[in-house]
Design a protein around this motif. Structure first.
Motif, PDB file in Angstrom:
ATOM      1  N   GLN A 166     -11.995  11.303  -7.863  1.00 50.43           N
ATOM      2  CA  GLN A 166     -11.306  10.083  -8.760  1.00 50.43           C
ATOM      3  C   GLN A 166     -10.005   9.686  -8.118  1.00 50.43           C
ATOM      4  O   GLN A 166      -9.200   9.622  -8.943  1.00 50.43           O
ATOM      5  CB  GLN A 166     -11.545  10.407 -10.163  1.00 50.43           C
ATOM      6  N   CYS A 167     -10.028   9.486  -6.708  1.00 53.21           N
ATOM      7  CA  CYS A 167      -8.778   9.099  -6.303  1.00 53.21           C
ATOM      8  C   CYS A 167      -9.333   7.922  -5.285  1.00 53.21           C
ATOM      9  O   CYS A 167     -10.238   7.439  -4.949  1.00 53.21           O
ATOM     10  CB  CYS A 167      -8.139  10.090  -5.270  1.00 53.21           C
ATOM     11  N   CYS A 168      -8.209   7.084  -4.708  1.00 53.40           N
ATOM     12  CA  CYS A 168      -8.386   5.852  -3.775  1.00 53.40           C
ATOM     13  C   CYS A 168      -7.540   6.087  -2.746  1.00 53.40           C
ATOM     14  O   CYS A 168      -6.090   6.017  -2.916  1.00 53.40           O
ATOM     15  CB  CYS A 168      -8.402   4.549  -4.755  1.00 53.40           C
ATOM     16  N   GLY A 169      -8.113   5.997  -1.485  1.00 52.45           N
ATOM     17  CA  GLY A 169      -7.334   5.972  -0.255  1.00 52.45           C
ATOM     18  C   GLY A 169      -6.381   7.454  -0.041  1.00 52.45           C
ATOM     19  O   GLY A 169      -6.499   8.249  -0.886  1.00 52.45           O
ATOM     20  N   LEU A 170      -6.423   7.545   1.426  1.00 53.93           N
ATOM     21  CA  LEU A 170      -5.630   8.781   1.610  1.00 53.93           C
ATOM     22  C   LEU A 170      -4.069   8.865   1.088  1.00 53.93           C
ATOM     23  O   LEU A 170      -3.742   9.864   0.667  1.00 53.93           O
ATOM     24  CB  LEU A 170      -5.690   9.112   3.211  1.00 53.93           C
ATOM     25  N   THR A 171      -3.364   7.787   1.426  1.00 54.50           N
ATOM     26  CA  THR A 171      -2.077   7.535   1.126  1.00 54.50           C
ATOM     27  C   THR A 171      -1.731   6.521   0.006  1.00 54.50           C
ATOM     28  O   THR A 171      -1.032   6.424  -0.745  1.00 54.50           O
ATOM     29  CB  THR A 171      -1.117   7.436   2.225  1.00 54.50           C
ATOM     30  N   SER A 172      -2.767   5.563   0.366  1.00 60.95           N
ATOM     31  CA  SER A 172      -2.717   4.426  -0.805  1.00 60.95           C
ATOM     32  C   SER A 172      -4.129   3.625  -0.541  1.00 60.95           C
ATOM     33  O   SER A 172      -4.685   3.602   0.471  1.00 60.95           O
ATOM     34  CB  SER A 172      -1.610   3.541  -0.375  1.00 60.95           C
ATOM     35  N   PRO A 173      -4.396   2.620  -1.419  1.00 59.25           N
ATOM     36  CA  PRO A 173      -5.635   1.886  -1.172  1.00 59.25           C
ATOM     37  C   PRO A 173      -5.781   0.935   0.040  1.00 59.25           C
ATOM     38  O   PRO A 173      -6.496   0.530   0.418  1.00 59.25           O
ATOM     39  CB  PRO A 173      -5.707   1.051  -2.866  1.00 59.25           C
TER      40      PRO A 173
END
Length: 273
Positions: A166-173
């Protein structure tokens, strides 16, 4: 005169019988101190159970292994070697303690010495790797991230990680460009890594879900990598101390076996003489 000779003969036979009884009792008592032997076998049984639990945990962790290794996290290969080694050496210790054989105890002591050195080396390597993984994520440039994101295999694994963690993007969307995938969709009331998942509106000028996860997958990987590395360091140094104690105890048991064998040989020689 005959009575004296008979009595003397009976006394010699009685003494020989008593000596044989003492020798038999000594053999039945065992070569190693009973309390030390029981304690040694008990701890080896405990570590055999720990080895089984480690194998079970690695089977469960293999679900996320491919996803985490794709973004720089360490694999589970050495974990399997460690878990099987703990189980195998513990079984050897149980056999060595039960059989009271000097050769088995020597082999076990050798494994303890080698294991202590390996655990210390692995513990130091874990410290270096933890800092390296953390620095790689925090110092990753946008060009490097774009290179990874251009690979379809990496995108597929990141999508799986986003849905699971439940996360989005490696460093940011913004790593996804203008098109944010549906795996970033954040639902109200859903729970993430540390409780309820935090949601935010997607960046302007992008398409995709209206609400996306606030936490990035890089943060998830750093947090869990630190946790796993800290646990592994604690395990490595704990096993190093345990291996040292196992080495000392096995050497003491070898000394008791040798002393018992030498004492038995001396008694047999005196009896024959």
């Amino acid at each position: 005169m005959k009575m004296v000779v008979v009595v003397g003969f009976i006394s010699q036979e009685a003494a020989a019988l008593i000596e044989g009884t003492k020798l038999t009792s000594a053999l039945k008592m065992g070569k190693i101190n009973g309390c030390l032997k029981c304690l040694f076998i008990f701890f080896n049984v405990v570590f055999a159970i720990v080895g089984c639990l480690l194998i079970f945990g690695l089977v469960k962790a293999s679900i996320y292994s491919s996803q985490l290794s794709a973004v720089g996290a360490p694999g589970l290969g050495w974990g399997w070697v460690f878990a099987i080694g703990v189980l195998g050496i513990s079984c050897l210790g149980i056999y060595a303690g039960s059989s009271e054989k000097e050769l088995a105890l020597k082999i076990f002591a050798g494994f303890m010495g080698i294991g202590m050195i390996i655990m210390l080396i692995f513990g130091i390597v874990a410290v270096v790797m933890r800092n390296k993984v953390r620095d790689n994520f925090r110092s990753a440039s946008s060009e490097v991230i774009k290179t990874y994101m251009a690979q379809e295999g990496f995108q597929s694994m990141l999508n799986q990680l986003q849905e699971t963690a439940q996360c989005c993007g490696l460093t940011s969307p913004g790593d996804w460009g203008d098109n944010i995938p549906s795996t970033c969709r954040c639902k109200a009331g859903s729970y993430g890594t540390f409780g309820a998942a935090e949601c935010k509106a997607r960046p302007q000028g992008t398409s995709g879900p209206d609400q996306i996860y606030t936490q990035t997958c890089g943060e998830f990987i750093i947090i869990w990598s630190d946790f796993l590395f800290n646990v592994s360091m604690g395990v490595m140094f704990t096993f190093a101390v345990t291996a040292l104690l196992g080495l000392l105890v096995s050497l003491l048991m070898i000394h008791q076996v040798r002393r018992h064998d030498q004492g038995g040989a001396s008694s047999m020689s005196m009896k024959g003489y």
